[in-house]
Motif scaffolding. Structure first.
Motif, PDB file in Angstrom:
ATOM      1  N   UNK A   1      -7.974  -5.301  -2.614  1.00 12.07           N
ATOM      2  CA  UNK A   1      -8.670  -5.121  -1.199  1.00 12.07           C
ATOM      3  C   UNK A   1      -9.057  -6.266  -0.650  1.00 12.07           C
ATOM      4  N   UNK A   2      -8.527  -6.858   0.499  1.00 17.06           N
ATOM      5  CA  UNK A   2      -9.103  -7.953   0.915  1.00 17.06           C
ATOM      6  C   UNK A   2     -10.041  -7.572   2.142  1.00 17.06           C
TER       7      UNK A   2
ATOM      8  N   UNK B   1      -4.147  -7.280   4.917  1.00 20.07           N
ATOM      9  CA  UNK B   1      -3.756  -7.724   6.528  1.00 20.07           C
ATOM     10  C   UNK B   1      -2.543  -7.188   6.612  1.00 20.07           C
ATOM     11  N   UNK B   2      -1.505  -7.429   5.684  1.00 19.00           N
ATOM     12  CA  UNK B   2      -0.014  -6.869   5.935  1.00 19.00           C
ATOM     13  C   UNK B   2       0.280  -5.326   6.028  1.00 19.00           C
ATOM     14  N   UNK B   3      -0.817  -4.582   5.824  1.00 14.68           N
ATOM     15  CA  UNK B   3      -0.696  -3.245   5.849  1.00 14.68           C
ATOM     16  C   UNK B   3      -1.214  -2.708   7.226  1.00 14.68           C
ATOM     17  N   UNK B   4      -1.440  -3.732   8.152  1.00 15.98           N
ATOM     18  CA  UNK B   4      -2.375  -2.996   9.334  1.00 15.98           C
ATOM     19  C   UNK B   4      -1.749  -2.125  10.199  1.00 15.98           C
ATOM     20  N   UNK B   5      -0.348  -2.184  10.290  1.00 16.27           N
ATOM     21  CA  UNK B   5       0.285  -1.395  11.058  1.00 16.27           C
ATOM     22  C   UNK B   5       0.469  -0.020  10.536  1.00 16.27           C
ATOM     23  N   UNK B   6       0.783  -0.120   9.399  1.00 12.69           N
ATOM     24  CA  UNK B   6       1.101   1.199   8.584  1.00 12.69           C
ATOM     25  C   UNK B   6      -0.170   1.875   8.390  1.00 12.69           C
ATOM     26  N   UNK B   7      -1.489   1.338   8.067  1.00 12.78           N
ATOM     27  CA  UNK B   7      -2.568   1.849   7.879  1.00 12.78           C
ATOM     28  C   UNK B   7      -3.062   2.541   9.207  1.00 12.78           C
TER      29      UNK B   7
ATOM     30  N   UNK C   1       0.679  -1.255  -0.023  1.00 18.71           N
ATOM     31  CA  UNK C   1       0.072  -0.048   0.284  1.00 18.71           C
ATOM     32  C   UNK C   1       0.895   1.296  -0.053  1.00 18.71           C
ATOM     33  N   UNK C   2       0.632   2.219  -0.868  1.00 17.18           N
ATOM     34  CA  UNK C   2       1.100   3.569  -0.742  1.00 17.18           C
ATOM     35  C   UNK C   2      -0.029   4.617  -0.530  1.00 17.18           C
ATOM     36  N   UNK C   3       0.280   5.896   0.211  1.00 14.99           N
ATOM     37  CA  UNK C   3      -0.682   6.593   0.361  1.00 14.99           C
ATOM     38  C   UNK C   3       0.033   7.950   0.275  1.00 14.99           C
ATOM     39  N   UNK C   4      -1.245   8.958   0.317  1.00 18.86           N
ATOM     40  CA  UNK C   4      -0.660  10.331   0.593  1.00 18.86           C
ATOM     41  C   UNK C   4      -1.974  10.991   1.297  1.00 18.86           C
ATOM     42  N   UNK C   5      -1.667  11.951   1.926  1.00 21.52           N
ATOM     43  CA  UNK C   5      -2.797  12.784   2.594  1.00 21.52           C
ATOM     44  C   UNK C   5      -2.671  14.073   2.139  1.00 21.52           C
ATOM     45  N   UNK C   6      -3.922  14.641   1.846  1.00 22.62           N
ATOM     46  CA  UNK C   6      -3.695  15.964   1.390  1.00 22.62           C
ATOM     47  C   UNK C   6      -4.951  16.780   2.425  1.00 22.62           C
TER      48      UNK C   6
END
Length: 102
Positions: free
Chosen positions: A53-54, A22-28, A1-6
């Motif tokens: 998306x799971x 599920x592997x993105x839980x901590x980062x999310x 997952x990559x993300x940006x906040x604006x």
């Protein structure tokens, strides 16, 4: 997952790209914390560029929603014609978080 906040006016937009699993839980969860710390009264979760998306990813979006609502912020989803649209519609996710136009 990559993300940006604006952040613009009273709206924070969280743009997700790639896959949310599920592997993105901590980062999310860290991303969610950053999003709620903004001054915005509304949070838009933009998944128009999300490829996969799971069920855990759906749950993580709900965690963000709950965190926002605890602070009185509203949450909407921007799904457009993204590849994850089908899974969101099958799961009737719009009954949990309203959609808005992309």
């Amino acid at each position: 997952m990559k993300y940006s906040l604006q952040e613009s006016d009273s709206v924070v937009t969280v743009r997700l790209t790639g896959e949310l699993t599920v592997t993105d839980e901590e980062e999310f969860r860290l991303l969610s914390q950053k999003a709620i710390e903004t001054s915005g009264a509304k949070c838009i979760v933009d998944v128009t560029k999300l490829d996969f998306l799971d069920s855990a990813g759906l749950g993580l979006i709900l965690v963000l929603k709950e965190m926002c609502e605890e602070l009185g912020k509203t949450v909407t989803l921007r799904i457009g014609q993204s590849p994850v649209r089908d899974i969101m519609e099958i799961s009737e996710f719009d009954s949990l978080i309203p959609y808005e136009d992309a």
